[in-house]
Design an enzyme around this catalytic site. Structure first.
Site, short mmCIF file in Angstrom:
data_model
loop_
_atom_site.label_atom_id
_atom_site.label_comp_id
_atom_site.label_asym_id
_atom_site.label_seq_id
_atom_site.Cartn_x
_atom_site.Cartn_y
_atom_site.Cartn_z
N GLU A 113 -4.48 -14.07 -3.79
CA GLU A 113 -4.13 -12.99 -2.86
C GLU A 113 -2.62 -12.87 -2.69
O GLU A 113 -2.08 -11.77 -2.63
CB GLU A 113 -4.79 -13.22 -1.49
N ASP B 154 -14.23 -9.59 -11.51
CA ASP B 154 -13.58 -8.28 -11.73
C ASP B 154 -12.19 -8.21 -12.37
O ASP B 154 -12.03 -7.80 -13.51
CB ASP B 154 -13.58 -7.47 -10.41
N THR C 65 -3.72 -5.31 -9.83
CA THR C 65 -5.03 -5.10 -9.23
C THR C 65 -4.96 -4.71 -7.76
O THR C 65 -5.97 -4.32 -7.17
CB THR C 65 -5.94 -6.33 -9.43
C1 DMJ Z 1 -7.93 -5.81 -3.39
O1 DMJ Z 1 -7.21 -6.81 -2.77
C2 DMJ Z 1 -7.79 -5.88 -4.88
O2 DMJ Z 1 -8.13 -4.66 -5.43
C3 DMJ Z 1 -8.61 -6.96 -5.50
O3 DMJ Z 1 -8.56 -6.95 -6.91
C4 DMJ Z 1 -10.05 -6.84 -5.08
N1 DMJ Z 1 -10.28 -6.42 -3.76
C5 DMJ Z 1 -9.34 -5.83 -2.90
C6 DMJ Z 1 -9.74 -4.48 -2.36
O4 DMJ Z 1 -11.05 -4.22 -2.22
#
Ligand code: DMJ
Length: 593
Positions: A218, A351, A571
């Site tokens: 994160e 993901d 992401t």
């Molecule tokens: C975000 O922090 C990022 O997109 C992460 O890859 C997955 N989930 C959250 C948002 O839903």
């Protein structure tokens, strides 16, 4: 004739390290007169006997002199009062702090600036689209202003309680997650006063020397990604410096027997560990597999290959491992290097690992062929084993669990529609049309998951089971927390097809957010998208400002704003420029060999 050359390998704590001016030499911390039978010394024969005897003599004298000096110092110390000793310790401490600060200010080496095309602009082609874009900007301002008033410096905002909020991913400190995550969105929207306000907070307050345990993933995607993006867009050095300071704090997380990082690390002590719930202390694919983009940029900007090496080590290790059915399981034990539970998902836990394989290739100006191959192999296996069509004709991505396919798709997995579209160009056997179509089918399914609710907002996860299609069944799966993935997919599909349905669907989502998630103190998630009188969860997630509103804004902008052949979004939707390097060893930067 025998002579002593050195010591056998063993516990280095039993040895003292002396700087002899030539190189660091490990000296046995024992009687230097021990003879040839000394088990800590190995013996060899050779002609330079005289020179080595002299060297040995010099070493002995140095050890003796050091011991005497230490003894003298100790005697002197004993003569001093407690207060004097305390004062001396304090002076030493101050010196160390001062040295650290000087080091922090050290300028980073200059590197060739990548092509920063399209950081402004994107003026919409019609007044209708312009109005929609203005509305999204107004929503951003509402989210930011309320955070500014009620949550400033906290990680997130509770828009109903009107106070700060945080979760354990950010640790126990106020690290201003919303500020860092929102900066680039503010910048591209032209909210420059707000941007400067955020910059000032970062300059004055963002401190990583805190005793706080954070999520490596994160912090990487939101903080390092956010800071790097803010740096590239604005050119302000402070963002680069902060990103590098933070990255240094994350490095101890890689000190595991395999080099697969821990999920969490204490920023002060460097001690790492994994989440208790993750398959017997495993690390998570989507976490350790989502560092590549940011770490390659860090090496590029600092000239220090350490970051690049860490992520390439992960890649090499993964390449060597067996994959059941060609699929990557979500859990990997960092101690043993073995897979944990065989659970594969393109949603949560898996993901962004797949996303970063594709984006590593794009970010390298399509020269990182190894990454592209891993991506192609992975999506072929995913298509074969996880992607199915429901009875009603909806394409969905299931999850492989306990030896069978669970016909359930998470909101998180909806990002894959955009990923398939983004990866279409350059696909094997020129299946570009096929992947664009697959992306469009996923976008359609995810839109259905929104459309089949009372609020026209999608649930956290939805099933395909008999008569149930794209609908959440369990109460615990009916919430919407301002997530971006479905809108993200609309935007990518819009960029590649210009099919007006994607703008229509994006606008539907924006109106639903405005109607059901907007409160006077900001925006909040809702607990049940099937209830027409929603209950709020009272959290304004930082990714709402970083991603959801940014993708909406881009959806109603022209394609010249952040064009996809020059920018790759991490992401968390933080755009990073393509590095036009001749290969992935970063040879474009003379500082990195
Ligand atoms: C975000 O922090 C990022 O997109 C992460 O890859 C997955 N989930 C959250 C948002 O839903």
């Amino acid at each position: 004739m025998e002579r002593r050359l050195g010591i056998t390998r063993g516990d280095s704590s039993k040895h003292k390290r002396f700087d002899l001016g030539l190189e660091d030499v490990l000296i046995p911390h024992v009687d230097a007169n021990r003879g040839a039978k000394n088990p800590g010394v190995f013996l060899i024969h050779g002609p330079d006997e005289h020179r080595h005897r002299e060297e040995e003599e010099r070493l002995r004298n140095k050890i003796r002199a050091d011991h005497e000096k230490a003894l003298e110092e100790a005697k002197e110390k004993l003569k001093k009062s407690r207060e004097e000793i305390r004062a001396e310790i304090q002076t030493e401490k101050n010196k160390v702090v001062q040295e650290m600060k000087t080091k922090e200010k050290k300028p980073l080496p200059p590197v060739p600036i990548p092509n920063l095309t399209g950081i402004n602009g994107g003026d919409p082609e019609s007044s209708d689209i312009r109005k929609k874009r203005e509305k999204i900007k107004e929503m951003m301002k509402h989210a930011w202003d309320n955070y500014r008033i009620y949550g400033w410096g906290h990680n997130e905002l509770r828009p109903i309680a009107r106070k700060g909020h945080s979760t354990n991913i950010f640790g126990s400190s106020q690290m201003g997650a919303t500020i860092v995550d929102a900066l680039d969105t503010l910048y591209i929207m032209g909210l420059l006063d707000e941007f400067r306000d955020g910059q000032k907070w970062i300059e004055d307050n963002l401190d990583f020397s805190v005793n706080s345990e954070v999520s490596v993933f994160e912090v990487n995607i939101r903080f390092i990604g956010g800071l790097l993006s803010a740096y590239y867009l604005s050119g302000e050095e402070i963002f680069k410096i902060k990103a590098v300071q933070l990255a240094e704090k994350l490095l101890p997380a890689f000190n595991t027997p395999t080099g697969i990082p821990w999920a969490m690390v204490n920023l002060k002590s460097g001690v790492g560990r994994n989440w208790g719930w993750a398959s017997a202390g495993s690390s998570i694919l989507a976490e350790f597999g989502t560092l590549h983009m940011e770490f390659v940029h860090l090496s590029y900007l600092t000239g220090d290959p350490v970051y690049y090496k860490k992520v390439m080590h992960i890649r090499k290790l993964l390449q060597k491992m067996d994959r059941p059915n060609g699929l990557y399981p979500n859990y990997l034990n960092p101690r043993t290097g073995r897979w944990g539970q065989y659970h594969t998902s393109v949603g949560g836990l898996g993901d962004s690992f797949y996303e970063y394989l594709l984006k590593a290739w794009l970010m390298s100006d399509k020269t990182d062929h190894e990454a592209r191959k891993m991506y192609d192999d992975a999506i072929e296996a995913i298509e074969k084993h996880l992607i199915k069509k429901s009875r009603g004709g909806l394409t969905f991505i299931g999850e492989w669990k306990n030896g069978h396919l669970e016909k359930k798709m998470g909101h998180l997995a909806c990002f894959a529609g955009g990923m398939f579209a983004l990866g279409a160009d350059g696909s094997r056997m020129d299946k570009a049309g096929h992947y664009l179509e697959l992306g469009a089918e996923i976008a359609h399914t995810c839109h259905e998951s929104y459309d089949r609710t009372a609020l026209k907002l999608g649930p956290e996860s939805f099933k395909f089971d008999g008569a149930v299609e794209a609908v959440a069944v369990r109460q615990a799966e009916k919430y919407y927390i301002l997530r971006p993935e479905v809108i993200e997919t609309y935007w990518y599909l819009w960029r590649f097809t210009h099919d007006p349905r994607y703008r229509r669907w994006g606008w539907e989502a924006a109106l639903a957010i405005e109607k059901y998630c907007r409160v006077s103190g900001g925006f909040s998630g809702v607990k049940d998208v099937y209830s027409s009188t929603p209950t709020h969860d009272d959290v304004q997630q930082s990714f709402f400002l970083a991603e959801t509103l940014k993708y909406l804004y881009l959806l109603f902008s022209g394609d010249d704003l952040l064009p996809l052949d020059h920018w790759v979004f991490n992401t968390e939707a933080h755009p990073l420029p393509v590095l036009h390097l001749s290969n992935t060893t970063l040879s474009g930067n003379p500082a990195v060999l």
